[in-house]
Design a protein around this motif. Structure first.
Motif, PDB file in Angstrom:
ATOM      1  N   TRP A 131       0.870  -1.174   0.185  1.00 53.53           N
ATOM      2  CA  TRP A 131       0.057  -0.011   0.071  1.00 53.53           C
ATOM      3  C   TRP A 131       0.838   1.172  -0.018  1.00 53.53           C
ATOM      4  N   ALA A 132       0.689   2.199  -0.937  1.00 50.63           N
ATOM      5  CA  ALA A 132       1.170   3.553  -0.958  1.00 50.63           C
ATOM      6  C   ALA A 132       0.615   4.441   0.190  1.00 50.63           C
ATOM      7  N   HIS A 133       0.884   4.079   1.396  1.00 44.10           N
ATOM      8  CA  HIS A 133       0.216   4.763   2.553  1.00 44.10           C
ATOM      9  C   HIS A 133       0.881   6.078   2.737  1.00 44.10           C
ATOM     10  N   PRO A 134       0.312   6.953   3.538  1.00 47.54           N
ATOM     11  CA  PRO A 134       0.664   8.141   3.805  1.00 47.54           C
ATOM     12  C   PRO A 134       1.515   8.483   4.962  1.00 47.54           C
ATOM     13  N   PHE A 135       2.067   7.377   5.765  1.00 45.51           N
ATOM     14  CA  PHE A 135       3.042   7.511   6.788  1.00 45.51           C
ATOM     15  C   PHE A 135       4.166   7.401   6.569  1.00 45.51           C
ATOM     16  N   GLN A 136       4.979   7.785   7.783  1.00 52.37           N
ATOM     17  CA  GLN A 136       6.506   7.548   7.500  1.00 52.37           C
ATOM     18  C   GLN A 136       6.731   6.192   7.376  1.00 52.37           C
ATOM     19  N   ASP A 137       6.448   5.260   8.376  1.00 43.84           N
ATOM     20  CA  ASP A 137       6.639   3.793   8.488  1.00 43.84           C
ATOM     21  C   ASP A 137       5.095   3.182   8.507  1.00 43.84           C
ATOM     22  N   PHE A 138       5.056   2.171   7.877  1.00 42.16           N
ATOM     23  CA  PHE A 138       3.740   1.408   8.101  1.00 42.16           C
ATOM     24  C   PHE A 138       4.347  -0.122   8.339  1.00 42.16           C
ATOM     25  N   HIS A 139       4.130  -0.385   9.645  1.00 48.79           N
ATOM     26  CA  HIS A 139       4.591  -1.883  10.111  1.00 48.79           C
ATOM     27  C   HIS A 139       3.451  -2.402  10.315  1.00 48.79           C
ATOM     28  N   LEU A 140       3.320  -3.809   9.459  1.00 48.25           N
ATOM     29  CA  LEU A 140       2.002  -4.447   9.350  1.00 48.25           C
ATOM     30  C   LEU A 140       2.300  -5.862  10.004  1.00 48.25           C
ATOM     31  N   THR A 141       1.269  -6.452  10.868  1.00 47.84           N
ATOM     32  CA  THR A 141       1.170  -7.504  11.428  1.00 47.84           C
ATOM     33  C   THR A 141      -0.221  -7.900  11.472  1.00 47.84           C
ATOM     34  N   THR A 142      -0.503  -9.154  11.691  1.00 52.78           N
ATOM     35  CA  THR A 142      -1.912  -9.614  12.196  1.00 52.78           C
ATOM     36  C   THR A 142      -2.407  -9.104  13.475  1.00 52.78           C
ATOM     37  N   ASP A 143      -3.745  -8.852  13.602  1.00 49.07           N
ATOM     38  CA  ASP A 143      -4.357  -8.175  14.693  1.00 49.07           C
ATOM     39  C   ASP A 143      -4.135  -9.331  15.863  1.00 49.07           C
ATOM     40  N   LEU A 144      -3.875 -10.560  15.535  1.00 49.95           N
ATOM     41  CA  LEU A 144      -3.859 -11.786  16.578  1.00 49.95           C
ATOM     42  C   LEU A 144      -2.380 -11.457  17.243  1.00 49.95           C
ATOM     43  N   HIS A 145      -1.253 -11.220  16.332  1.00 50.82           N
ATOM     44  CA  HIS A 145      -0.155 -10.832  16.977  1.00 50.82           C
ATOM     45  C   HIS A 145      -0.187  -9.418  17.937  1.00 50.82           C
ATOM     46  N   THR A 146      -0.691  -8.441  17.512  1.00 48.21           N
ATOM     47  CA  THR A 146      -0.616  -7.378  18.289  1.00 48.21           C
ATOM     48  C   THR A 146      -1.553  -7.548  19.395  1.00 48.21           C
ATOM     49  N   ALA A 147      -2.630  -8.173  19.380  1.00 54.72           N
ATOM     50  CA  ALA A 147      -3.488  -8.649  20.675  1.00 54.72           C
ATOM     51  C   ALA A 147      -2.558  -9.371  21.672  1.00 54.72           C
ATOM     52  N   CYS A 148      -1.901 -10.228  20.884  1.00 55.90           N
ATOM     53  CA  CYS A 148      -0.971 -11.173  21.950  1.00 55.90           C
ATOM     54  C   CYS A 148       0.168 -10.222  22.577  1.00 55.90           C
ATOM     55  N   TYR A 149       0.777  -9.304  21.763  1.00 58.26           N
ATOM     56  CA  TYR A 149       1.760  -8.380  22.526  1.00 58.26           C
ATOM     57  C   TYR A 149       1.310  -7.713  23.594  1.00 58.26           C
ATOM     58  N   GLY A 150      -0.005  -6.926  23.283  1.00 57.51           N
ATOM     59  CA  GLY A 150      -0.677  -6.319  24.458  1.00 57.51           C
ATOM     60  C   GLY A 150      -0.877  -7.299  25.648  1.00 57.51           C
ATOM     61  N   ALA A 151      -1.600  -8.349  25.256  1.00 64.98           N
ATOM     62  CA  ALA A 151      -1.994  -9.031  26.373  1.00 64.98           C
ATOM     63  C   ALA A 151      -0.795  -9.575  27.607  1.00 64.98           C
ATOM     64  N   HIS A 152       0.422  -9.609  26.877  1.00 61.24           N
ATOM     65  CA  HIS A 152       1.575 -10.061  27.633  1.00 61.24           C
ATOM     66  C   HIS A 152       2.505  -8.995  27.884  1.00 61.24           C
ATOM     67  N   ASN A 153       2.412  -7.985  27.158  1.00 58.42           N
ATOM     68  CA  ASN A 153       3.405  -6.617  27.319  1.00 58.42           C
ATOM     69  C   ASN A 153       4.693  -7.320  26.934  1.00 58.42           C
ATOM     70  N   ALA A 154       4.793  -8.037  25.913  1.00 58.24           N
ATOM     71  CA  ALA A 154       6.033  -8.731  25.325  1.00 58.24           C
ATOM     72  C   ALA A 154       5.616  -9.071  24.005  1.00 58.24           C
ATOM     73  N   LEU A 155       7.090  -9.663  23.641  1.00 56.99           N
ATOM     74  CA  LEU A 155       6.826 -10.003  22.184  1.00 56.99           C
ATOM     75  C   LEU A 155       6.546 -11.625  22.259  1.00 56.99           C
ATOM     76  N   HIS A 156       6.475 -12.159  23.232  1.00 59.70           N
ATOM     77  CA  HIS A 156       6.483 -13.687  23.333  1.00 59.70           C
ATOM     78  C   HIS A 156       5.104 -14.041  24.015  1.00 59.70           C
ATOM     79  N   GLY A 157       4.634 -15.163  24.023  1.00 63.07           N
ATOM     80  CA  GLY A 157       3.360 -15.573  24.550  1.00 63.07           C
ATOM     81  C   GLY A 157       2.420 -16.212  23.636  1.00 63.07           C
ATOM     82  N   SER A 158       1.276 -16.840  24.137  1.00 62.24           N
ATOM     83  CA  SER A 158       0.129 -17.404  23.364  1.00 62.24           C
ATOM     84  C   SER A 158      -1.071 -16.692  23.598  1.00 62.24           C
TER      85      SER A 158
END
Lengths: 294, 294
Positions: free
Chosen positions: A93-120
């Motif tokens: 996507w030719a997005h209008p931002f400086q950077d657009f880092h993309l992952t699934t909502d599953l990843h970011t929900a997991c990051y948020g739930a554990h306040n870490a990049l690892h977990g289930s």
């Protein structure tokens, strides 16, 4: 403020898109914005427009000009981009931002739930799926989408209830209190009207019926209880696959997580831990991680 | 020839539309025509265009000019018009024929099977449903459509197989020979590709997978056998509802009728009778009946 990068977290799902603006100087979220659905599978341009709209709302709330879009470092977790085709489309996507880092909502929900990049985590909302993030590996279970899978999710619970109700009208399946509840909720009077209303309806339309199934189950309705028991067994099986990856933590997240808790197998109820943060916190964490890698 | 009315039978389904031209003088079918899908639920204009196209093909084959459309007395049995909304839309169509007598494809299949306006039938093709035509009453069972119902149909068999295969890839459902058969048939290499291929696919795409399930069942695949057993029990339950209406005859019709026969309950196998004619014969019978009523 411009000495510090402005980080924008985007949590984009099938119902809405939420943006949070994080100020690195103050180390806190300074504004939020909401827009429409941002699942590219159900509309690529609509998803992109929703992301920009939510971002602009957040900038507006922070009294920042629209031109600041170009300075935002975005961490986006989107529904649907677990499918490689849609990941590639959104990545290009030719997005209008400086950077657009993309992952699934599953990843970011997991990051948020554990306040870490690892977990289930298992997410139970309109859809359902499980993920383990272990040693830079992503292991996905379920999440096959409405109709094909997503057992135990709101849309699956609603669809399964409607299937049973229609068979009950034919006198083939056992009668259930769900028939009356669903006719009332849809404000229709007969099974044909249910079919006309729901043919081609989006998953969210079925998800809106799920609370009726939990309601009927508390009224001892055997059909509702059987549906929730099936869904609970499936979610428990997902949890067992995730636990086998030895995650530091396992959380069950999403709008139906709380209601489904009672229908999970006993051992799984004991092994799940509460979420430490929101999916949007995970989006910020993801963007910060990418920023450090530069 | 113009002293006798030209009767056109239209059998319109989700896969194709077949027209047959019946000459009252010769008392036989003198031409046929085929066109695309004619289920108005999946496209009203496409259905109307397919009906006209099939009619024109039949006229062409009979060496009759296109202008004869205006002299045709049509008996049409269409999929989808069991839903009142679509029946009304097709009934109000500004069609190019002399008369356009409309009923469901279920009615005309039943008329054709019994060479009479009374009797019961179950149709098992891409979808499934049952009907009893008794004393000018129509009793319908099933036919709730893809996703909502149509158990035992080709699309239901294919969808159920894919759901199981996706769970098997996750290690949650039992492994099955269907995984390999479906990957080969779709010419893809992994479960994500199955999902991308089939998300939003029409019922017919799932129906095309049904023969693989019958194939796996003959290879003693327990999953395939379980799917067909479930489907067979549902069709048997439909048959029992129809038999309770005391029809003069009960037939099981449609592309999968023959393959499903082995999976029906023993008592139902013994109580079904072969079809005496085709659905298009039923369309002609229907038009002749309407003509006599004028």
């Amino acid at each position: 403020m411009t000495d510090y990068p402005l980080i924008l977290g985007i949590d984009g799902g099938g119902t809405k898109c939420k943006a949070v603006l994080f100020c690195a100087e103050q180390q806190k979220i300074i504004a939020t914005g909401i827009a429409g659905p941002a699942n590219p599978v159900h509309g690529i341009e609509a998803a992109q427009a929703a992301i920009i709209s939510a971002a602009q709302s957040a900038l507006h709330q922070a009294n920042l000009p629209r031109s600041q879009l170009a300075n935002l470092v975005v961490g986006a977790g989107l529904a649907g981009v677990n499918l490689p085709k849609y990941f590639a489309i959104m990545q290009d996507w030719a997005h209008p931002f400086q950077d657009f880092h993309l992952t699934t909502d599953l990843h970011t929900a997991c990051y948020g739930a554990h306040n870490a990049l690892h977990g289930s985590a298992i997410i139970i909302g309109t859809g359902s799926c499980g993920v383990s993030l272990i040693d830079d590996q992503t292991l996905m279970f379920g999440g096959h989408g409405f109709g094909l899978g997503d057992k135990g999710s709101g849309a699956w619970i609603g669809l399964t209830a409607v299937q049973h109700v229609l068979e009950a009208f034919d006198g083939i399946a056992a009668p259930t209190q769900l028939s009356e509840l669903i006719l009332n909720k849809l404000n229709v009077s007969d099974p044909y009207a249910i079919i006309e209303r729901l043919t081609k309806a989006p998953p969210a339309a079925y998800g809106q019926l799920a609370p009726l199934v939990f309601q009927a189950a508390t009224l001892d309705d055997a059909v509702a209880q059987s549906i929730l028991r099936d869904g609970g067994h499936y979610i428990s099986a997902l949890a067992r696959k995730l636990l086998a990856t030895n995650p530091p933590r396992l959380s069950i997240l999403g709008g139906l997580a709380h209601l489904m808790q009672d229908w999970l197998d006993q051992d799984i109820r004991e092994k799940t831990l509460p979420a430490l943060g929101q999916p949007t916190d995970g989006c910020i964490l993801f963007a910060q991680h990418k920023l450090k890698q530069r």
